[in-house]
Scaffold this active site. Structure first.
Site, short mmCIF file in Angstrom:
data_model
loop_
_atom_site.label_atom_id
_atom_site.label_comp_id
_atom_site.label_asym_id
_atom_site.label_seq_id
_atom_site.Cartn_x
_atom_site.Cartn_y
_atom_site.Cartn_z
N HIS A 1 0.82 -1.21 0.00
CA HIS A 1 0.00 0.00 0.00
C HIS A 1 0.86 1.27 0.00
O HIS A 1 0.45 2.30 0.55
CB HIS A 1 -0.91 0.06 1.23
CG HIS A 1 -1.76 -1.14 1.43
ND1 HIS A 1 -3.00 -1.27 0.88
CD2 HIS A 1 -1.52 -2.30 2.11
CE1 HIS A 1 -3.52 -2.44 1.24
NE2 HIS A 1 -2.63 -3.09 1.98
N SER B 1 17.90 20.55 -14.21
CA SER B 1 17.48 21.90 -14.49
C SER B 1 18.63 22.84 -14.16
O SER B 1 19.30 22.66 -13.14
CB SER B 1 16.25 22.23 -13.63
OG SER B 1 16.04 23.62 -13.60
#
Lengths: 447, 447, 447, 447
Positions: free
Chosen positions: A108, A229
């Site tokens: 989960h 970036s």
């Protein structure tokens, strides 16, 4: 075959074979119906109306098309299997370096119990192994020869379909001629295996993207596979993995396209069948290209830090403490779990950590939940909560313990060898068939 | 297994087995988390906290759920295969009555060449044979045991996963525990085989609906499978076939649902996995129910009239006339086809029929197209154009000639026997496992 | 209508209406073809052959079925829109409490720039707004009346189709009778809007599941929506969200089912059309139930801690520092970005944080990248890097600044009011139609 | 905008505009990251680091990409609508020639009742009309401007997003910046409208293929749209229609691809979004190309013979005979239908035709089924059974009667005019925006 069966003369056959060998590339010409007509025209030009005019005896575009698809598909499928094996190999290599890399096991998307990275990677190898199996099993259904089915009813010429199948390197005949020209379940099946593979890959990629996130920080992608970036050095975007993920989803649509096309289609040949091969080739290409990328990426993954030492993962070994109470102190399983749960709950509420689990706390909890008065040793608590010990203690078959994973690695390597042999055998058979056909054609020409 | 491995005592084990045998039906109770908790509660009630509290040693809902799905799926899959065999059997029986029923063979939904109804039906059997193969090949991947994987990391108890697998009738272990609890490719694979089967069936049904139309008038549906109208007796709607067709399309959507759910899903267990079993069961049910209907329908089909005698089908034997020119008169294949084409074109323009093809017309066309002066015999023309002779002349392997179809029927019957044996073996193995488990439990209790 | 048009007499009409009003529930009976026949039989029983035998004048099951689907669908669609509005409302309410909750904005699952939770939630509201728009726009295509099309060719009785449409509360006629009985694009369109909505919801849910992970730790799910484990208190599994996610994927398959069924289906009525409504109702139900859950869940979300203060997020404001260099110090944009990038890169390599960005470091970088000698003020650096100031400075239209989000909240509330009015109008029209029909029937009976 | 808002100076702005105008084509260069970087580099080259370095102020690839997709999509969508209008126009033209072409109306692929070809074609126009509506309604959601959203959080520069939207010809802003960069529901919506359109087209094409079959023989395809066989002149394969049908199925898969990609995708920008535009463009292209083909094909269809005179269609007017008994002779509807049904059943069993329905037979059947002794006039029987009269009598709204279809044609022509105006307005707005942008840029440059 036409010569051998004396449907055409040896002389005619030789001239046809020479003419066919002389065609080296296709020149698209306006007004040309298709490649079949092109080849016939070229052969007629190189011979004459009489000889070239017999080229299409006992053939039809319907059986030729299905044959050509199958010949290309068996190659592409073999290549894809070979590429998946390369990925499996890369995963095993990577695993062999991480036998002791304790790693959070999730359910989960929440940390559940410690495993090792190697254990996880072997699971991926096993998933892919079943993909390979499915593709291998699809292969013999692909590699059946439709030739001789002609338009749909075979021919009245005394051909030998077996001989054509043999010369083209097929495993057998697609016998019934109606079935031979119209069925495309082999194509949908290959797409299905690729689609299942695609969902498997997309789950593996989803794991990587999440684990590579700043917040999970479990794995670091190699620079070559992430876009940085100029302004935000913290930003290493998993562009490559995102593209792979999207391509895997796209494959699902390709399956849907073909399935929708085949639905309610009248039996035998319809032009719709021409439109379902592009999605097949595209899916195979997308699958192979993505697999290659991943085969290069996995070995370059870097594990960042020692994840299991983070505070949040402290309680992932709690089940083992309960197991210890049952195994060593005879506390019934359910009561042991309740007792440990109560202790942890109390600690969590006061921001405690697993090292705060004292014998006193635990003894009180056992007393309350199981009505047993125990003397618990501190060492037992520490041992149970230690992630490395946890992993080592889980050494039943298929478990994360290094020695068990080492054993699994060995058996997987063996399996890979056998898969590679399969690829080699199929590739060889494909090439042999081509060479033999060439040789036999040349032999006939030479006579 | 827990007893055998001495994880629990013989006495505890016996009491647990007795308690489990005592649960005969589930009573839903509000507040109950799930069936696993229900069973534990019942066992605790029937024993006590101490004994019942050990029921869940070395187990987790994660491995139990996957095990339960696989145990049901192997049965359902075996049933579906058995039902497809019944349909194949019905097709073969029907075929055996139509070995000489000359029937138009279609391509592009236009009559192409004569075949027989038996020839077509054998093609259907062959298509279904590959569906059966795929399901059989999926079976061993379904029938692997995940038990002992527990939450995802196995257990530190000294369990024997092999023994559990054996007791539950599995062919082997789903070894790696991360793979065992989280993978559902077996489920998607079964759905894929059912989806491919569904497109195959939808094509067979599409044929029947069109051939049953007033205009085609080739087949008549039995009354029990068509809805009549009180006011329009010409209207026998193929309702049942339409519903089957729609159900087959629906199965495609079930595959799409599950594939979409699995895409990008994190590895190991997530609740999403609970939601993908209903589409699986639904698809299997729809496939089996539809197959049963068709198995009853095919033998009841009535062939209406002698289709190949209709004017429109006259020229479906034209290729054979061209072949005759090539084979017997040495006209190059392409020229022969052009010559016959020219004759027919002229006839069609003047509403002529195939019986108007005279030796003169044909000789002139051959002269023009192949520059050959022939003396053609009228009998050769008639023989070539006769549909029954056409069919008989197409006796190469896989062709429509009655003797070739008779041979094919025989080999298919053999294959069916082998498929039936597979079903029997699997069913027996499933039942044996259940009985053995029961027996061993009882034996333990009895001690 | 039949009475008004004098197709049946007033007396007959009254008796038919009385008989129809007398049927309160359906009793399934073996041998009964369908509900239409049941109603006719009941009416005949309550009247006689003569009167009851005229019930079906100018009607057919084909137009009745399509009419019934549309009447149910317009209600279900209205309910779904109402539920989505409730979710939008919950999102706006939640947003209003988080105008100043600075939150990491992600791209590629990597922190990019600070936004606020309110800003994100308004984006969700806007996405759902377009879903609502699409459903509203589909509504008038659903709410067209096919009655009077009969089997497919209308009738020779002088009926008033307009009057029937009015009595049943439709917006207009589905005029052409062939179109009226056979088209189901309205159904596929509604499924398409639900499918698009489902992908939107699945993205929102994916965000929540990841943000709720232990590692992201941005949001905490309310206990009622997560499953805890007795043994692992750190484990709060997002079961409910996982189930919602899986249901959304399932809806995709329902669209695929129906689209596949409609493909190549002959025009007008075929029984396949009966099989495509169950997926429609199922999709609507799944969408509505999931939406309700989310409407309850969002307001209960707890934001955990002050996410933007974590070290990892330090540089998410870096772009603003570059912007400041451009705006205040005249450094060209690209050069400013390069300079800041260089500074951060150096810091990251030495485990520095954003507070280590000094005027000296920055001036040197600007010198190197833009060849400009600046005197930068420390305050400017601090202001630029402060996440709260970052957010406040992004106040152009649609930006995260609290005052801009406040403005957006206001306009969204207005839009919600208008959506709610739409729902009220449609619900009222549906109920009015039912009541008016009842009233007019009773009036006729009473005469 | 940057100039107007004084974010950059007039001089800088002019030089940037000049530099941008100077880029006429893209030259791919190795090592170039993408088109955005290319443009910036070119602009820097044409100006200098200082001026060119400001090109990217207040922009990001994230908002630029979404903007570019929307600008292309609004054009492509407008073209597709224009093409569908052309097809509708062709259908109306064809219909106007077939107002009196009595034609079998089918349900369940069985002849049900007579209609006219014009009536059927108007139904197709109406189906397509809804497709056009859906596309028109999608347009404003496509034509919203994301510019200024930048990476995801807008910018701190004082930009005017409204002005950019105006200059680029958008209808409005995609306001919330998180929504602006990450949402692709507009794309999935357009694909959904194209997919619904594709199923509509595939049904129309399925009708044509079946009606063009030798056996139905209702329509003949123009030669240019069918492939003939040199040897089988009876064989005019509907190749073009089959390819269109397959392409329409393929579009379904494209929708599935994109929906699967978007499922569970984290909000805002991920590289997956780059991968979902190719399926969009492909679907639009396939839809437009296929529509163009059909627009040329329909007017060339030839109706073969007088279908309703074939024996098989004799009883398609039976319902009208029953209606006549009810309307003129007062027989209750159900009894009338039973009586006529009984007569026809008897005739069918003895190979009778509708002309064999005598007054005596009918009177006896009415006596038996309704216990009424009637004197039926032979003329009434003949009138009822005459297909041309049948059609004429079905003149209620939406029915096949020539005068009603004539009326419908008129209203459809009006609607087409309005649709064409929509296309013209949108095309003009798109071109105007481009020209205005060009003009304003040039004006600025000129200053």
């Amino acid at each position: 075959m036409l010569m051998e069966q004396e449907i055409i003369t040896q002389a005619e056959g030789r001239r046809l074979l020479q003419a066919l060998q002389g065609i080296h590339q296709l020149a698209a010409r306006p007004g040309l119906e298709d490649v079949h007509m092109y080849v016939e025209e070229e052969v007629v030009k190189a011979t004459n109306d009489r000889v070239g005019g017999n080229l299409h005896i006992a053939k039809s575009r319907n059986d030729q098309v299905s044959t050509a698809i199958r010949m290309k598909l068996r190659r592409d499928l073999t290549h894809l299997v070979a590429t998946i094996i390369t990925l499996q190999d890369a995963l095993l290599d990577t695993a062999s370096h991480h036998l002791n890399t304790v790693f959070p096991g999730y359910t989960h998307l929440r940390p559940a119990q410690p495993i090792t990275l190697a254990h996880y990677l072997v699971a991926c190898v096993d998933v892919l192994e079943r993909d390979v199996q499915r593709m291998k099993e699809a292969y013999p259904r692909v590699n059946q020869c439709p030739m001789g089915a002609c338009a749909l009813a075979t021919t009245s010429f005394p051909i030998s379909r077996e001989r054509v199948a043999e010369l083209l390197g097929f495993d057998g005949l697609l016998e019934n001629s109606v079935d031979a020209v119209g069925s495309r379940d082999f194509l949908l099946e290959v797409l299905a295996t690729v689609t299942i593979f695609a969902t498997d890959i997309s789950r593996m990629v989803a794991d990587l993207i999440v684990w590579n996130s700043l917040e999970f920080g479990l794995l670091e992608l190699p620079d070559a596979f992430s876009a940085t970036s100029s302004i935000m050095p913290q930003k290493k975007n998993p562009d490559v993995l995102e593209v792979v993920r999207a391509r895997m989803s796209r494959i699902q649509g390709r399956f849907a396209s073909v399935a929708a096309s085949l639905t309610s289609l009248p039996s035998t040949y319809n032009m719709d069948l021409q439109e379902i091969t592009p999605p097949l080739w595209a899916a195979l290409h997308e699958a192979e290209a993505s697999t290659k990328i991943l085969a290069e990426l996995y070995p370059e993954l870097r594990v960042s830090g020692r994840p299991l030492e983070k505070a949040g993962y402290a309680f992932t070994t709690a089940t083992e403490l309960a197991n210890t109470l049952t195994r060593k102190y005879g506390v019934p399983f359910r009561a042991a779990h309740k007792a440990v749960g109560a202790v942890i709950k109390a600690l969590v509420e006061h921001d405690g950590a697993s090292r705060d689990i004292s014998t006193g706390l635990l003894e009180a909890a056992v007393k309350e939940n199981a009505d047993l008065a125990l003397q618990i040793q501190q060492q037992d608590i520490e041992d149970a909560l230690n992630p490395t010990r946890f992993v080592a203690a889980h050494h039943v078959r298929g478990g994360p313990a290094p020695r068990e994973v080492t054993r699994m690695l060995k058996t997987r390597r063996r399996r890979l060898r056998s898969s590679r042999q399969w690829v080699d055998r199929k590739s060889a058979a494909q090439s042999d068939a081509e060479e033999r056909l060439d040789r036999e054609s040349t032999a006939h020409e030479a006579v």
